[in-house]
Write a protein that holds these residues in place. Structure first.
Motif, short mmCIF file in Angstrom:
data_model
loop_
_atom_site.label_atom_id
_atom_site.label_comp_id
_atom_site.label_asym_id
_atom_site.label_seq_id
_atom_site.Cartn_x
_atom_site.Cartn_y
_atom_site.Cartn_z
N ASP A 65 -3.49 -1.78 -15.83
CA ASP A 65 -3.19 -2.02 -14.62
C ASP A 65 -4.43 -1.87 -13.65
O ASP A 65 -4.63 -2.52 -12.87
N ILE A 66 -5.59 -1.14 -13.97
CA ILE A 66 -6.81 -0.99 -13.20
C ILE A 66 -7.36 -2.28 -13.25
O ILE A 66 -7.76 -3.19 -12.17
N GLY A 69 -5.86 -4.92 -11.03
CA GLY A 69 -5.86 -4.77 -9.68
C GLY A 69 -4.70 -4.03 -9.33
O GLY A 69 -4.35 -4.10 -8.15
N GLN A 70 -3.86 -3.54 -10.30
CA GLN A 70 -2.56 -3.22 -9.86
C GLN A 70 -2.43 -1.57 -9.47
O GLN A 70 -1.49 -0.83 -9.44
N ALA A 71 -3.50 -0.91 -9.78
CA ALA A 71 -3.49 0.48 -9.62
C ALA A 71 -3.92 0.84 -8.28
O ALA A 71 -4.63 0.24 -7.67
N THR A 72 -3.37 2.13 -7.81
CA THR A 72 -3.99 2.61 -6.59
C THR A 72 -4.69 3.98 -6.94
O THR A 72 -4.25 4.85 -7.67
N PRO A 73 -5.81 4.46 -6.06
CA PRO A 73 -6.22 5.65 -6.07
C PRO A 73 -5.21 6.88 -5.89
O PRO A 73 -4.41 6.67 -5.20
N LEU A 74 -5.60 7.58 -6.77
CA LEU A 74 -4.76 8.90 -6.68
C LEU A 74 -5.15 9.91 -5.47
O LEU A 74 -6.35 9.85 -5.08
N ASP A 75 -4.14 10.18 -4.64
CA ASP A 75 -4.15 10.98 -3.29
C ASP A 75 -3.94 12.22 -3.71
O ASP A 75 -2.62 12.63 -3.78
N GLN A 78 -1.18 14.54 -1.90
CA GLN A 78 0.25 14.35 -2.14
C GLN A 78 0.64 14.96 -3.35
O GLN A 78 1.81 14.89 -3.78
#
Length: 79
Positions: A65-66, A69-75, A78
């Motif tokens: 996924d990374i 480009g389908q991954a988002t940084p962990l917030d 939240q």
């Protein structure tokens, strides 16, 4: 059917019987804590062994996924 004590257990009992009662209690307390820690460790190892392939699969998917480009940084806010 009752199990016979192993030679190691028999030796340990013989050694313990030579100690004063207060020291026997102290050794018993330490042994109990040690044995509980061993049981916890064995349970953890068993759980890890049964989930290891799932963890590897999830890690590979996350890596793919990374790379795609389908991954988002962990917030962390939240969590």
């Amino acid at each position: 059917m009752e199990n016979a004590a192993s030679p190691a257990i028999t030796t340990l009992i013989q050694i313990m019987e030579t100690l004063p009662p207060a020291l026997q209690n102290q050794v018993i307390q330490h042994l109990q804590e040690y044995l509980l820690d061993l049981q916890d460790e064995l349970q953890w190892e068993t759980r890890f062994a049964t989930t290891q392939s799932s963890l590897v699969t999830a890690a590979r998917q996350a890596k793919a996924d990374i790379a795609a480009g389908q991954a988002t940084p962990l917030d962390y806010g939240q969590l």
